[in-house]
Design a protein around this motif. Sequence first.
Motif, PDB file in Angstrom:
ATOM      1  N   PRO A  72      12.067  66.548  37.623  1.00  0.00           N
ATOM      2  CA  PRO A  72      12.420  66.405  39.041  1.00  0.00           C
ATOM      3  C   PRO A  72      13.908  66.556  39.314  1.00  0.00           C
ATOM      4  N   ARG A  73      14.740  66.413  38.280  1.00  0.00           N
ATOM      5  CA  ARG A  73      16.180  66.594  38.468  1.00  0.00           C
ATOM      6  C   ARG A  73      16.558  68.074  38.586  1.00  0.00           C
ATOM      7  N   SER A  74      15.653  68.946  38.166  1.00  0.00           N
ATOM      8  CA  SER A  74      15.995  70.368  38.122  1.00  0.00           C
ATOM      9  C   SER A  74      15.883  71.046  39.479  1.00  0.00           C
ATOM     10  N   TYR A  75      15.150  70.443  40.409  1.00  0.00           N
ATOM     11  CA  TYR A  75      14.886  71.102  41.683  1.00  0.00           C
ATOM     12  C   TYR A  75      16.148  71.132  42.553  1.00  0.00           C
ATOM     13  N   GLU A  76      16.341  72.239  43.228  1.00  0.00           N
ATOM     14  CA  GLU A  76      17.492  72.376  44.111  1.00  0.00           C
ATOM     15  C   GLU A  76      17.035  72.615  45.543  1.00  0.00           C
ATOM     16  N   GLY A  77      17.711  71.950  46.485  1.00  0.00           N
ATOM     17  CA  GLY A  77      17.418  72.158  47.893  1.00  0.00           C
ATOM     18  C   GLY A  77      16.771  70.950  48.551  1.00  0.00           C
ATOM     19  N   PRO A  78      16.908  70.852  49.881  1.00  0.00           N
ATOM     20  CA  PRO A  78      16.363  69.725  50.633  1.00  0.00           C
ATOM     21  C   PRO A  78      14.861  69.860  50.850  1.00  0.00           C
ATOM     22  N   THR A  79      14.214  68.754  51.131  1.00  0.00           N
ATOM     23  CA  THR A  79      12.781  68.741  51.403  1.00  0.00           C
ATOM     24  C   THR A  79      12.488  67.769  52.543  1.00  0.00           C
ATOM     25  N   VAL A  85      20.156  52.759  42.965  1.00  0.00           N
ATOM     26  CA  VAL A  85      21.532  52.663  42.487  1.00  0.00           C
ATOM     27  C   VAL A  85      22.277  51.510  43.152  1.00  0.00           C
ATOM     28  N   ALA A  86      21.831  51.095  44.327  1.00  0.00           N
ATOM     29  CA  ALA A  86      22.515  50.018  45.039  1.00  0.00           C
ATOM     30  C   ALA A  86      22.614  48.760  44.185  1.00  0.00           C
ATOM     31  N   LYS A  87      21.591  48.497  43.396  1.00  0.00           N
ATOM     32  CA  LYS A  87      21.623  47.313  42.532  1.00  0.00           C
ATOM     33  C   LYS A  87      22.732  47.436  41.496  1.00  0.00           C
ATOM     34  N   GLU A  88      22.873  48.635  40.964  1.00  0.00           N
ATOM     35  CA  GLU A  88      23.859  48.876  39.906  1.00  0.00           C
ATOM     36  C   GLU A  88      25.281  48.678  40.414  1.00  0.00           C
ATOM     37  N   ILE A  89      25.535  49.101  41.662  1.00  0.00           N
ATOM     38  CA  ILE A  89      26.898  49.012  42.192  1.00  0.00           C
ATOM     39  C   ILE A  89      27.074  47.789  43.101  1.00  0.00           C
ATOM     40  N   ASN A  90      26.054  46.910  43.094  1.00  0.00           N
ATOM     41  CA  ASN A  90      26.125  45.649  43.851  1.00  0.00           C
ATOM     42  C   ASN A  90      26.328  45.901  45.351  1.00  0.00           C
ATOM     43  N   TRP A  91      25.583  46.864  45.874  1.00  0.00           N
ATOM     44  CA  TRP A  91      25.676  47.219  47.287  1.00  0.00           C
ATOM     45  C   TRP A  91      24.576  46.462  48.029  1.00  0.00           C
ATOM     46  N   LYS A  92      24.939  45.458  48.770  1.00  0.00           N
ATOM     47  CA  LYS A  92      23.951  44.589  49.412  1.00  0.00           C
ATOM     48  C   LYS A  92      23.885  44.844  50.916  1.00  0.00           C
ATOM     49  N   GLY A  93      22.668  44.814  51.444  1.00  0.00           N
ATOM     50  CA  GLY A  93      22.495  44.966  52.882  1.00  0.00           C
ATOM     51  C   GLY A  93      22.830  46.365  53.348  1.00  0.00           C
ATOM     52  N   MET A  94      23.405  46.433  54.541  1.00  0.00           N
ATOM     53  CA  MET A  94      23.734  47.720  55.162  1.00  0.00           C
ATOM     54  C   MET A  94      25.223  47.738  55.462  1.00  0.00           C
ATOM     55  N   LYS A  95      25.938  48.646  54.803  1.00  0.00           N
ATOM     56  CA  LYS A  95      27.395  48.679  54.962  1.00  0.00           C
ATOM     57  C   LYS A  95      27.860  50.110  55.175  1.00  0.00           C
ATOM     58  N   PRO A  96      28.980  50.277  55.898  1.00  0.00           N
ATOM     59  CA  PRO A  96      29.539  51.624  56.060  1.00  0.00           C
ATOM     60  C   PRO A  96      29.806  52.252  54.693  1.00  0.00           C
ATOM     61  N   VAL A  97      29.367  53.485  54.540  1.00  0.00           N
ATOM     62  CA  VAL A  97      29.523  54.147  53.259  1.00  0.00           C
ATOM     63  C   VAL A  97      30.989  54.535  53.043  1.00  0.00           C
ATOM     64  N   GLN A 100       9.532  57.075  33.586  1.00  0.00           N
ATOM     65  CA  GLN A 100       9.345  55.640  33.404  1.00  0.00           C
ATOM     66  C   GLN A 100      10.580  54.909  32.874  1.00  0.00           C
ATOM     67  N   THR A 101      11.415  55.589  32.132  1.00  0.00           N
ATOM     68  CA  THR A 101      12.592  54.910  31.595  1.00  0.00           C
ATOM     69  C   THR A 101      13.721  54.942  32.625  1.00  0.00           C
ATOM     70  N   VAL A 102      14.562  53.929  32.568  1.00  0.00           N
ATOM     71  CA  VAL A 102      15.693  53.853  33.494  1.00  0.00           C
ATOM     72  C   VAL A 102      16.571  55.082  33.372  1.00  0.00           C
ATOM     73  N   GLN A 103      16.736  55.556  32.149  1.00  0.00           N
ATOM     74  CA  GLN A 103      17.615  56.705  31.912  1.00  0.00           C
ATOM     75  C   GLN A 103      17.086  57.979  32.570  1.00  0.00           C
ATOM     76  N   LYS A 104      15.771  58.093  32.710  1.00  0.00           N
ATOM     77  CA  LYS A 104      15.178  59.321  33.241  1.00  0.00           C
ATOM     78  C   LYS A 104      14.797  59.234  34.713  1.00  0.00           C
ATOM     79  N   LYS A 105      14.748  58.021  35.243  1.00  0.00           N
ATOM     80  CA  LYS A 105      14.399  57.877  36.665  1.00  0.00           C
ATOM     81  C   LYS A 105      15.453  58.560  37.535  1.00  0.00           C
ATOM     82  N   LEU A 106      15.021  59.086  38.677  1.00  0.00           N
ATOM     83  CA  LEU A 106      15.971  59.668  39.616  1.00  0.00           C
ATOM     84  C   LEU A 106      16.799  58.567  40.262  1.00  0.00           C
ATOM     85  N   ARG A 107      18.104  58.725  40.207  1.00  0.00           N
ATOM     86  CA  ARG A 107      19.005  57.774  40.862  1.00  0.00           C
ATOM     87  C   ARG A 107      18.993  58.086  42.363  1.00  0.00           C
ATOM     88  N   MET A 108      18.630  57.098  43.169  1.00  0.00           N
ATOM     89  CA  MET A 108      18.465  57.341  44.602  1.00  0.00           C
ATOM     90  C   MET A 108      19.274  56.362  45.444  1.00  0.00           C
TER      91      MET A 108
END
Length: 389
Positions: free
Chosen positions: A54-61, A278-290, A237-245
């Motif tokens: 799934p990482r190989s695909y290019e373009g929006p959907t 990815v929000a968990k990894e970077i400790n991004w809580k709630g809704m904040k300006p990017v 299934q592994t964390v390393q292979k899951k798509l970071r979203m």
Amino acid sequence: MSRLVRNRATTVCAAVLALVLSACGAASTSSGGAGAGSGGAAVKLANAKILDDPRSYEGPTHAGLAGASIDPIATNPVQHLPVTVTDSQGTEVTVKDTSRILALDLYGTLSQTVFDLGLGDDVVGRDLSTQFKEARKLPLVTGEHSHELIAERITELNPSVIITDTSLGPWDVILQMRDAGIPVVVVSSHRGIDNIGSLTEQVADALGVTQAGKRLAKRSERQVAATEKEIKAVAPQTVQKKLRMVFLYVRGQAGVYYMFGEGSGADSLIDGVGGYDVAKEINWKGMKPVTDEGIVAAQPDLILMMTKGLDSVGGVDGLLKRLPAIADTPAGQKRRIVDMSDAAILGFGPRTPEVLNSLAVSIYAPESAIADAPGDPFVSTTADSGTGS
């Protein structure tokens, strides 16, 4: 986390989202994504052409939804009134009459639930996010392009009961309705896969259709579980292979650019489609300006968005221009943006199984993805804008 702290966090997230959404004007109605399909019946993930990587695909959907809509659990549910319930705020409310129902929240979830309980004929008005075809002709009790409750519109409809949460405001309007003697039941404002069943039962109990509520809750939970099982069979299934979203909420006209993190509902959605939040990894809580730093730190493989949000910045090209830091991420380099109707993507409720399926097809089998089918109840029009207005 204690229930009190969790409830407060949910209320804060809902208030921020309401503020963000209400600040925005009407958006264009063209599809921001580039769905490969041309409409028609929904594609089941089990029948889709799954990517080897799934990482190989290019373009929006674009994650489209088929024309299926309300599916009541009963046509004439057995009802027991009067009923007295203690709502999510600890208020004891007695409901004697459900002949004129208002079910109001930021996501359109509550009205969909009432219709699927078999009480749609008793609903007399709607909020802006209620977009399915059976309810579109009902009068709005919010602004035409905002999520602000309008007291005069509510009282004109003479509701016999109001089901709501803390996601819409101003709260003084709700208090005003209570002062006028209208029973107001406040249900949980939390939206996620984890409480679809309990939220359904809260609504059903307040309307005196407890048994129908239990049946609808079980049906929804069973369908969600089946969909998640199908997703698990194709998602890494592994964390390393899951798509970071990550989930981005943008409104170009208003200069609003938010990234949704833990506790926003987007985290539950990402978990549901088999992604790595990815929000968990970077400790991004709630809704904040990017921020540029936040985007770069996240390094997403794929970005989830609302359709009108992507439209509002001019599609993927416009998004990369306005948030150039995205170009320094795998998602930006491969233009991997998946968008879905504003009124559906975070509206956890009876239609969640289809939402998860459509998103999963767009992520893991994008060549099988469909555009919104004709008659899709969640396709908004200019005169009738959805959640993203």
